[in-house]
Write an enzyme that holds these catalytic residues in place. Structure first.
Site, PDB file in Angstrom:
ATOM      1  N   ASP A  21       0.851  -1.199   0.000  1.00 38.42           N
ATOM      2  CA  ASP A  21       0.000   0.000   0.000  1.00 38.42           C
ATOM      3  C   ASP A  21       0.882   1.244   0.000  1.00 38.42           C
ATOM      4  OD1 ASP A  21      -2.187   1.470   2.563  1.00 38.42           O
ATOM      5  OD2 ASP A  21      -1.733   2.055   0.486  1.00 38.42           O
ATOM      6  N   ASN A  23      -0.088   4.431  -0.422  1.00 34.23           N
ATOM      7  CA  ASN A  23      -0.677   5.720   0.007  1.00 34.23           C
ATOM      8  C   ASN A  23      -1.418   5.620   1.346  1.00 34.23           C
ATOM      9  OD1 ASN A  23      -2.965   4.310  -0.634  1.00 34.23           O
ATOM     10  ND2 ASN A  23      -3.609   5.625  -2.335  1.00 34.23           N
ATOM     11  N   ASP A  25      -3.981   3.932   2.370  1.00 32.96           N
ATOM     12  CA  ASP A  25      -5.448   3.797   2.482  1.00 32.96           C
ATOM     13  C   ASP A  25      -5.851   2.390   2.905  1.00 32.96           C
ATOM     14  OD1 ASP A  25      -6.456   3.304  -1.051  1.00 32.96           O
ATOM     15  OD2 ASP A  25      -5.012   2.263   0.244  1.00 32.96           O
ATOM     16  N   ASP A  29      -1.746  -1.200  -4.029  1.00 34.25           N
ATOM     17  CA  ASP A  29      -2.078  -0.430  -5.229  1.00 34.25           C
ATOM     18  C   ASP A  29      -0.986  -0.601  -6.287  1.00 34.25           C
ATOM     19  OD1 ASP A  29      -1.537   2.091  -2.853  1.00 34.25           O
ATOM     20  OD2 ASP A  29      -0.004   1.384  -4.276  1.00 34.25           O
ATOM     21  N   ASP A  98      -5.678  -9.759 -16.298  1.00 33.78           N
ATOM     22  CA  ASP A  98      -6.792 -10.680 -16.124  1.00 33.78           C
ATOM     23  C   ASP A  98      -7.910 -10.252 -17.073  1.00 33.78           C
ATOM     24  OD1 ASP A  98      -6.919 -12.160 -12.951  1.00 33.78           O
ATOM     25  OD2 ASP A  98      -8.186 -12.762 -14.648  1.00 33.78           O
ATOM     26  N   ASP A 194     -10.228 -15.381 -17.335  1.00 35.94           N
ATOM     27  CA  ASP A 194     -11.057 -15.814 -16.214  1.00 35.94           C
ATOM     28  C   ASP A 194     -12.195 -16.724 -16.672  1.00 35.94           C
ATOM     29  OD1 ASP A 194     -11.600 -15.231 -13.326  1.00 35.94           O
ATOM     30  OD2 ASP A 194     -13.521 -14.603 -14.134  1.00 35.94           O
ATOM     31  N   GLU A 245      -8.244 -19.967 -17.603  1.00 33.30           N
ATOM     32  CA  GLU A 245      -8.672 -20.625 -16.370  1.00 33.30           C
ATOM     33  C   GLU A 245      -9.835 -21.511 -16.768  1.00 33.30           C
ATOM     34  OE1 GLU A 245     -11.067 -18.490 -13.563  1.00 33.30           O
ATOM     35  OE2 GLU A 245     -10.075 -19.449 -11.868  1.00 33.30           O
ATOM     36  N   HIS A 309      -4.953 -16.753  -5.768  1.00 30.93           N
ATOM     37  CA  HIS A 309      -5.784 -15.885  -4.931  1.00 30.93           C
ATOM     38  C   HIS A 309      -7.118 -16.543  -4.559  1.00 30.93           C
ATOM     39  CE1 HIS A 309      -7.310 -15.462  -8.940  1.00 30.93           C
ATOM     40  NE2 HIS A 309      -8.389 -14.867  -8.457  1.00 30.93           N
ATOM     41  N   ASP A 310      -7.405 -17.685  -5.182  1.00 28.73           N
ATOM     42  CA  ASP A 310      -8.648 -18.409  -4.876  1.00 28.73           C
ATOM     43  C   ASP A 310      -8.402 -19.642  -4.015  1.00 28.73           C
ATOM     44  OD1 ASP A 310      -9.799 -18.003  -8.292  1.00 28.73           O
ATOM     45  OD2 ASP A 310     -10.214 -16.766  -6.528  1.00 28.73           O
TER      46      ASP A 310
HETATM   47  O1  TEU Z   1     -12.432 -18.053 -10.344  1.00 24.73           O
HETATM   48  C1  TEU Z   1     -13.292 -19.070 -10.832  1.00 24.73           C
HETATM   49  C2  TEU Z   1     -13.747 -19.787  -9.638  1.00 24.73           C
HETATM   50  O2  TEU Z   1     -14.867 -19.811  -9.254  1.00 24.73           O
HETATM   51  C3  TEU Z   1     -12.660 -20.366  -8.806  1.00 24.73           C
HETATM   52  O3  TEU Z   1     -12.851 -19.823  -7.561  1.00 24.73           O
HETATM   53  C4  TEU Z   1     -12.772 -21.891  -8.855  1.00 24.73           C
HETATM   54  O4  TEU Z   1     -12.961 -22.434  -7.600  1.00 24.73           O
HETATM   55  C5  TEU Z   1     -11.505 -22.474  -9.445  1.00 24.73           C
HETATM   56  O5  TEU Z   1     -10.448 -21.894  -8.902  1.00 24.73           O
HETATM   57  C6  TEU Z   1     -11.737 -22.480 -10.918  1.00 24.73           C
HETATM   58  O6  TEU Z   1     -12.615 -23.553 -11.051  1.00 24.73           O
HETATM   59  C7  TEU Z   1     -12.334 -16.883 -11.131  1.00 24.73           C
HETATM   60  C8  TEU Z   1     -11.474 -15.940 -10.330  1.00 24.73           C
HETATM   61  O7  TEU Z   1     -10.181 -16.526 -10.127  1.00 24.73           O
HETATM   62  C9  TEU Z   1     -12.169 -15.679  -9.013  1.00 24.73           C
HETATM   63  O8  TEU Z   1     -11.363 -14.889  -8.146  1.00 24.73           O
HETATM   64  C10 TEU Z   1     -13.484 -14.960  -9.307  1.00 24.73           C
HETATM   65  O9  TEU Z   1     -14.203 -14.797  -8.101  1.00 24.73           O
HETATM   66  C11 TEU Z   1     -14.330 -15.781 -10.281  1.00 24.73           C
HETATM   67  O10 TEU Z   1     -13.612 -16.294 -11.389  1.00 24.73           O
HETATM   68  C12 TEU Z   1     -15.425 -14.900 -10.870  1.00 24.73           C
HETATM   69  O11 TEU Z   1     -14.836 -13.979 -11.754  1.00 24.73           O
END
Ligand code: TEU
Length: 537
Positions: A21, A23, A25, A29, A98, A194, A245, A309-310
């Site tokens: 970060d 700045n 907040d 960023d 993305d 995505d 993805e 990140h998921d």
């Molecule tokens: O993720 C798709 C999604 O639903 C994933 O969380 C899933 O569990 C797996 O990783 C893919 O089957 C993408 C993005 O990465 C996620 O952050 C978003 O929330 C989602 O699409 C919607 O855009």
């Protein structure tokens, strides 16, 4: 096999809102990413994957876009983006963005117009129906939400704030292609796409026999025509790298997306591990790797990742984030950087950052988890039990801020962080890692250097040994007369193996190992917990 720059590349994923970060907040960023480029470059990675920073109400952390051609204020400005892109290129690295085009935000002007009237010119930019079906969405019990204004339902594969675009509408496709050119003309080097296999919908939206298996959302008729059109209208005109993805996909179907000569995508992520293997299962992992190697090798290119990140951080989900944190982190790093396919390093993975367990649902941010919690508690279930059930795979596990040093908030922000910093930042942080020559960071750095200097890890064939072993993953990578033997004890127990069972007569020099004291004279080896050792043979 065709050699290309991206097959030899290592990708570093930057979840900018949790990176640095600049700045105060409380949000990371783009300026913060810019200020950390020397650190990123020092790791030796080639490509930065930047999570969405387009304008968005941020219901799903940027995956609900309200303006594809502007930067979300909390991320910064377009001028900062341009400065970041230029600085990435000045360092000889590339930047991919993305591409989130299965859906927009419900605050996108297109959707505001579409929902305003049945006869609005943009009505069929989205999917509207008078009746629904029994499908679940990723983030809600139904894929349909009723809209009072026009008395119809709209379709959303994710949250109700993320209406799906109607890809059957050529105007929609042209709008997206123009937007892609806007970013490629600015000089970005490609896209992470995505849930790109969701663009085409099952004709007629028939009820599902088992609505909880949401694979009806993807790989539907028409998807390959859309991607081939996207390639023809946009991608083939640029030196653009693409990674899709692609959930719910088999190796055979995967080849249709990334097969050389298919003119669709360069590479992909499948989710047979991260979506379906809650905890480490060696036999299952070996079978997945074998099927995907068989399915793609020599015909298409795969990716290797164990967190993003998921998905929960690898040392917490699949390794041991306590007693063997460093050993399991470096063991899995060796796995990802020596298996066939493109390695992805998720920010913080290179210093062994761990997942978290917040004690209250209010500390979580992830819409997926909060919606599921509300749905389950709404059925009368015990909130504590539901929270405990959801914690292990909560996406927030990997979204806590990057830990830079042992100052307050881990040096991530001078303000109040948008999500709590993992309390272990005092001893797990970049400053500590850079000061310790034996840190996880320098192990990653060495792995990446080895990949750059040895094509065998990129283009080498893959042969496995000890296939029935539940602790040991043993395999060779061979290219011409260069052959490497990789031995990984992916367990907390010691494991004894015979070198002869690994297809080699004599071990050569040790290329890399995460324990000291290993030599290459042994015929029988007792591998330590999470020991990784790679030999030339
Ligand atoms: O993720 C798709 C999604 O639903 C994933 O969380 C899933 O569990 C797996 O990783 C893919 O089957 C993408 C993005 O990465 C996620 O952050 C978003 O929330 C989602 O699409 C919607 O855009």
């Amino acid at each position: 096999m065709n050699k290309t720059w991206w097959k030899e590349a290592v990708v570093y994923q930057v979840y900018w809102r949790s990176y640095y970060d600049s700045n105060g907040d409380g949000y990371g960023d783009l300026e913060g990413v810019y200020q950390k480029l020397d650190y990123i470059q020092s790791l030796g990675v080639d490509v930065l994957w930047l999570n969405p920073c387009y304008d968005s109400p941020d219901v799903d952390n940027g995956y609900d876009i309200s303006d594809y051609r502007s930067i979300m204020p909390k991320a910064g400005t377009m001028a900062t983006f341009d400065k970041l892109l230029s600085a990435v290129h000045d360092r000889g690295m590339k930047l991919i963005m993305d591409l989130v085009v299965n859906h927009t935000s419900d605050q996108h002007s297109w959707f505001k117009e579409s929902r305003s009237a049945i006869d609005n010119p943009k009505r069929d930019y989205y999917i509207w129906r008078k009746e629904t079906n029994n499908w679940r969405s990723y983030f809600a019990p139904s894929t349909w939400t009723y809209d009072d204004t026009t008395g119809e339902y709209y379709f959303h594969s994710f949250s109700k704030e993320q209406p799906d675009l109607n890809w059957e509408n050529e105007k929609v496709r042209q709008e997206i292609y123009a937007m892609m050119r806007f970013w490629l003309d600015k000089g970005i080097d490609g896209f992470r796409m995505d849930v790109i296999n969701l663009l085409a919908k099952l004709p007629g939206f028939p009820n599902a026999e088992n609505p909880t298996d949401i694979s009806y959302l993807g790989n539907n008729p028409g998807i390959h025509e859309y991607l081939q059109e996207m390639h023809d209208k946009v991608l083939k005109h640029y030196d653009a790298f693409t990674v899709g993805e692609i959930p719910f996909v088999s190796p055979e179907d995967g080849l249709l997306y990334v097969g050389e000569g298919r003119d669709e995508l360069n590479t992909m992520f499948h989710f047979e591990v991260c979506d379906y293997m809650a905890h480490w299962d060696m036999q299952r992992f070996k079978q997945i790797q074998a099927r995907w190697y068989e399915g793609l090798w020599g015909k298409g290119w795969n990716s290797q990742f164990l967190n993003n990140h998921d998905h929960t951080r690898v040392v917490t989900r699949f390794g041991n984030d306590a007693e063997y944190r460093e050993q399991s982190a470096t063991c899995f790093a060796t796995l990802i950087h020596t298996l066939p396919g493109m390695p992805y390093v998720y920010q913080g993975e290179e210093i062994g950052m761990t997942g978290i367990r917040f004690s209250s649902i209010d500390e979580y941010n992830d819409i997926s988890m909060k919606n599921k919690y509300a749905e389950e508690v709404g059925k009368g279930r015990d909130p504590e039990e539901v929270l405990k059930e959801l914690q292990h795979l909560s996406r927030d596990n990997s979204r806590t801020p990057m830990q830079w040093n042992d100052s307050p908030q881990g040096g991530f922000t001078e303000g109040k962080p948008w999500i709590a910093v993992n309390p272990n930042y005092a001893n797990i942080n970049v400053e500590q890692a850079l000061s310790d020559p034996n840190s996880i960071f320098y192990y990653y750095k060495k792995l990446i250097e080895l990949r750059k200097r040895n094509e065998v890890t990129v283009y080498g064939s893959f042969t496995t040994y000890l296939d029935e072993h539940d602790q040991i993953y043993a395999y060779t990578r061979t290219l011409g007369d260069e052959s490497w033997l990789v031995l990984l004890n992916i367990s907390e127990q010691h494991a004894t193996i015979s070198v002869a069972d690994c297809g080699v007569e004599k071990l050569g020099e040790i290329v890399i190992s995460n324990y000291a004291g290993r030599n290459n004279q042994e015929k029988v080896m007792e591998l330590q917990p999470y020991e990784a050792v790679v030999y030339r043979v």
